[in-house]
Structure formats: C-alpha cells, structure tokens
Scaffold this active site. Structure first.
Site, PDB file in Angstrom:
ATOM      1  N   SER A   1      -1.851   5.158 -14.109  1.00 54.03           N
ATOM      2  CA  SER A   1      -2.758   4.869 -15.250  1.00 54.03           C
ATOM      3  C   SER A   1      -3.206   3.418 -15.385  1.00 54.03           C
ATOM      4  O   SER A   1      -3.976   3.105 -16.291  1.00 54.03           O
ATOM      5  CB  SER A   1      -2.144   5.304 -16.598  1.00 54.03           C
ATOM      6  OG  SER A   1      -2.151   6.709 -16.727  1.00 54.03           O
ATOM      7  N   THR A   2      -2.748   2.516 -14.514  1.00 51.43           N
ATOM      8  CA  THR A   2      -3.089   1.102 -14.740  1.00 51.43           C
ATOM      9  C   THR A   2      -4.324   0.636 -13.973  1.00 51.43           C
ATOM     10  O   THR A   2      -4.618  -0.556 -13.941  1.00 51.43           O
ATOM     11  CB  THR A   2      -1.901   0.171 -14.397  1.00 51.43           C
ATOM     12  OG1 THR A   2      -1.628   0.267 -12.993  1.00 51.43           O
ATOM     13  CG2 THR A   2      -0.670   0.540 -15.186  1.00 51.43           C
ATOM     14  N   GLY A   3      -5.041   1.575 -13.354  1.00 52.02           N
ATOM     15  CA  GLY A   3      -6.287   1.222 -12.677  1.00 52.02           C
ATOM     16  C   GLY A   3      -7.455   1.688 -13.514  1.00 52.02           C
ATOM     17  O   GLY A   3      -7.688   1.193 -14.623  1.00 52.02           O
TER      18      GLY A   3
ATOM     19  N   ASP B   1      -5.680   7.418  -5.431  1.00 53.22           N
ATOM     20  CA  ASP B   1      -5.935   8.819  -5.093  1.00 53.22           C
ATOM     21  C   ASP B   1      -6.809   8.905  -3.831  1.00 53.22           C
ATOM     22  O   ASP B   1      -6.461   9.601  -2.856  1.00 53.22           O
ATOM     23  CB  ASP B   1      -6.661   9.457  -6.291  1.00 53.22           C
ATOM     24  CG  ASP B   1      -6.582  10.976  -6.302  1.00 53.22           C
ATOM     25  OD1 ASP B   1      -5.903  11.544  -5.440  1.00 53.22           O
ATOM     26  OD2 ASP B   1      -7.215  11.574  -7.193  1.00 53.22           O
TER      27      ASP B   1
ATOM     28  N   TYR C   1      -7.784   4.211 -15.318  1.00 52.65           N
ATOM     29  CA  TYR C   1      -7.402   4.730 -16.631  1.00 52.65           C
ATOM     30  C   TYR C   1      -7.045   3.638 -17.647  1.00 52.65           C
ATOM     31  O   TYR C   1      -6.751   3.947 -18.805  1.00 52.65           O
ATOM     32  CB  TYR C   1      -6.263   5.752 -16.501  1.00 52.65           C
ATOM     33  CG  TYR C   1      -6.729   7.122 -16.024  1.00 52.65           C
ATOM     34  CD1 TYR C   1      -8.053   7.347 -15.689  1.00 52.65           C
ATOM     35  CD2 TYR C   1      -5.842   8.180 -15.938  1.00 52.65           C
ATOM     36  CE1 TYR C   1      -8.484   8.595 -15.248  1.00 52.65           C
ATOM     37  CE2 TYR C   1      -6.267   9.445 -15.507  1.00 52.65           C
ATOM     38  CZ  TYR C   1      -7.591   9.649 -15.164  1.00 52.65           C
ATOM     39  OH  TYR C   1      -8.017  10.883 -14.743  1.00 52.65           O
TER      40      TYR C   1
ATOM     41  N   ASP D   1       0.854  -1.182   0.000  1.00 52.69           N
ATOM     42  CA  ASP D   1       0.000   0.000   0.000  1.00 52.69           C
ATOM     43  C   ASP D   1       0.899   1.244   0.000  1.00 52.69           C
ATOM     44  O   ASP D   1       1.719   1.412   0.897  1.00 52.69           O
ATOM     45  CB  ASP D   1      -0.841  -0.056   1.289  1.00 52.69           C
ATOM     46  CG  ASP D   1      -1.844   1.068   1.381  1.00 52.69           C
ATOM     47  OD1 ASP D   1      -1.684   2.100   0.687  1.00 52.69           O
ATOM     48  OD2 ASP D   1      -2.795   0.922   2.171  1.00 52.69           O
ATOM     49  N   ILE D   2       0.714   2.107  -0.962  1.00 48.23           N
ATOM     50  CA  ILE D   2       1.592   3.288  -1.082  1.00 48.23           C
ATOM     51  C   ILE D   2       1.443   4.229   0.117  1.00 48.23           C
ATOM     52  O   ILE D   2       2.397   4.915   0.491  1.00 48.23           O
ATOM     53  CB  ILE D   2       1.346   4.053  -2.405  1.00 48.23           C
ATOM     54  CG1 ILE D   2       2.439   5.095  -2.654  1.00 48.23           C
ATOM     55  CG2 ILE D   2      -0.003   4.736  -2.438  1.00 48.23           C
ATOM     56  CD1 ILE D   2       3.152   4.945  -3.929  1.00 48.23           C
TER      57      ILE D   2
HETATM   58  P1  ADP Z   1      -5.417   5.592 -12.606  1.00 44.00           P
HETATM   59  O1  ADP Z   1      -6.692   6.430 -12.646  1.00 44.00           O
HETATM   60  O2  ADP Z   1      -4.182   6.411 -12.910  1.00 44.00           O
HETATM   61  O3  ADP Z   1      -5.523   4.366 -13.423  1.00 44.00           O
HETATM   62  P2  ADP Z   1      -5.930   4.138 -10.110  1.00 44.00           P
HETATM   63  O4  ADP Z   1      -5.906   4.708  -8.735  1.00 44.00           O
HETATM   64  O5  ADP Z   1      -7.241   3.680 -10.629  1.00 44.00           O
HETATM   65  O6  ADP Z   1      -5.244   5.245 -11.054  1.00 44.00           O
HETATM   66  O7  ADP Z   1      -4.928   2.927 -10.187  1.00 44.00           O
HETATM   67  C1  ADP Z   1      -3.556   3.040 -10.252  1.00 44.00           C
HETATM   68  C2  ADP Z   1      -2.926   1.847  -9.590  1.00 44.00           C
HETATM   69  O8  ADP Z   1      -2.928   2.038  -8.179  1.00 44.00           O
HETATM   70  C3  ADP Z   1      -3.644   0.531  -9.832  1.00 44.00           C
HETATM   71  O9  ADP Z   1      -2.669  -0.432 -10.196  1.00 44.00           O
HETATM   72  C4  ADP Z   1      -4.255   0.187  -8.480  1.00 44.00           C
HETATM   73  O10 ADP Z   1      -4.310  -1.208  -8.273  1.00 44.00           O
HETATM   74  C5  ADP Z   1      -3.259   0.820  -7.547  1.00 44.00           C
HETATM   75  N1  ADP Z   1      -3.699   1.112  -6.177  1.00 44.00           N
HETATM   76  C6  ADP Z   1      -4.941   1.301  -5.685  1.00 44.00           C
HETATM   77  N2  ADP Z   1      -4.898   1.555  -4.362  1.00 44.00           N
HETATM   78  C7  ADP Z   1      -3.579   1.544  -4.002  1.00 44.00           C
HETATM   79  C8  ADP Z   1      -2.849   1.741  -2.781  1.00 44.00           C
HETATM   80  N3  ADP Z   1      -3.470   1.997  -1.628  1.00 44.00           N
HETATM   81  N4  ADP Z   1      -1.479   1.626  -2.816  1.00 44.00           N
HETATM   82  C9  ADP Z   1      -0.834   1.375  -3.975  1.00 44.00           C
HETATM   83  N5  ADP Z   1      -1.460   1.190  -5.137  1.00 44.00           N
HETATM   84  C10 ADP Z   1      -2.808   1.267  -5.161  1.00 44.00           C
END
Ligand code: ADP
Length: 173
Positions: free
Chosen positions: A122-124, A39, A126, A15-16
């Site tokens: 961008s891999t979620g 986000d 987007y 988790d970031i």
């Molecule tokens: P985007 O709109 O740029 O695609 P997203 O937030 O939908 O952004 O996804 C970007 C990446 O972040 C995805 O691979 C998702 O699985 C990942 N992600 C979601 N929550 C977390 C978190 N708490 N920590 C790290 N990565 C996360």
C-alpha cells in the site's frame, strides 16, 4: 516485541523479484490481473503462468491474500495480498493493512512455507505514508510470529533508500 535482525525478521533494500525466499508477497489489486508498481514487476519477471493462475482465482478482497506458484521466479510461490488505499486517520484502513500482512502469513503457514519476503504493501500507488505503514506492518508480523513458530523468516524488501531508512529506525538497525 521480537528480536528483529538476527532473529526471524530481516530487512533488505532491493528488488522483491530477486528474492530466494520460498514465497514473495505481492502488493496486488482486487482484480489480481497485474498492474503497475511491484505487481507489474512480479508478473514481468515471473512470466504468464502467474497471471493465468490469478485469472482462475478471480480476484481478492482487500485485506485478504491468495497464493499462486512463482512461475520463472526464484521464489516457488507468490502470495498476492491486497492492501487498502490510504485514507488519513482511518482505523479501518490501518486494520486492513495489518490484515493483509496477517492473512499473507496465514496462507504461508497453511502451505508449509517457512521463509517469506514482503514488499511494502500500500505504500506506492495506494498512497500509504511509509512512516504510518511501517509500524503497522512490523507489528502485524511480530504479533503473528509470536503466536506461530512455523515461520522461520520474514524479510521486508524495501525498494528505495527512504523506506529502508524508516524500517531501519524501527527495527533498530
Ligand atoms: P500499492 O498499490 O499497494 O501501493 P505499489 O506496487 O504501487 O503497491 O507499491 C508498493 C511498494 O512496492 C512501493 O514501496 C514501491 O516502491 C515498491 N516496489 C515497486 N517495485 C518493486 C520491486 N521490484 N521490488 C520491491 N518493491 C517494489
């Protein structure tokens, strides 16, 4: 290519919002007003101060980056970058994704930040396939690090097993 693990590029599954690097990089949208995915997780964990600063900044074009403090997060700063929405076969979109990584690191350098953790831009929502996004991300970071020795560590934080496996193969883990 860089030396990867053991060098200045690192990867973890997790988790970031829990990273203790000086800065974490958020996959934001153009309005910088929070939202779903990573986000939302960053704003929830970091508290309202981050959103307040984002409001004041007033938005960010795709491929660029903006910086706020980290609120209640361990990380002192959040770098908000806006990746592109995926479009199959588009070179423009690939360039924008690389720019998001490059401009985030430039902002880190400008602020004297030496350790940065990236979410997978961008891999979620987007829709960028991880198999296409990962090599672009790694190359953009690698190219930046080759030219700038102020950044000591870039950590890719992967949120699920599949993303972690794809990065692991590319980074030779
Ligand atoms: P985007 O709109 O740029 O695609 P997203 O937030 O939908 O952004 O996804 C970007 C990446 O972040 C995805 O691979 C998702 O699985 C990942 N992600 C979601 N929550 C977390 C978190 N708490 N920590 C790290 N990565 C996360």
């Amino acid at each position: 290519m860089g030396t990867y693990l053991g060098g200045r590029i690192d990867m973890v599954k997790g988790d970031i919002t829990l990273q203790d690097t000086e800065a974490i990089v958020n996959a934001a949208d153009n309005k910088l007003l929070g939202g779903g995915g990573v986000d939302g997780a960053i704003h929830t964990a970091g508290g309202p101060k981050i959103l307040e600063e984002c409001r004041r900044i007033g938005g960010c074009p795709t491929g660029e980056a903006r910086i706020t403090t980290g609120g209640r997060l361990k990380a002192r700063y959040v770098i908000h970058t806006v990746g592109p929405v995926y479009r199959y076969g588009s070179k423009v979109v690939a360039d924008l994704l690389a720019a998001a990584y490059r401009n985030s690191l430039k902002l880190a350098s400008d602020n004297g930040i030496k350790r940065v953790a990236f979410s997978s831009i961008s891999t979620g929502i987007y829709g960028y396939p991880i198999e296409e996004a990962a090599p672009i991300a790694i190359e953009a970071v690698d190219d930046y690090l080759d030219l700038h020795d102020d950044i000591e560590l870039v950590r890719f934080v992967l949120f699920n097993d599949r993303d972690y496996t794809v990065y692991g193969e590319l980074l030779g883990v």
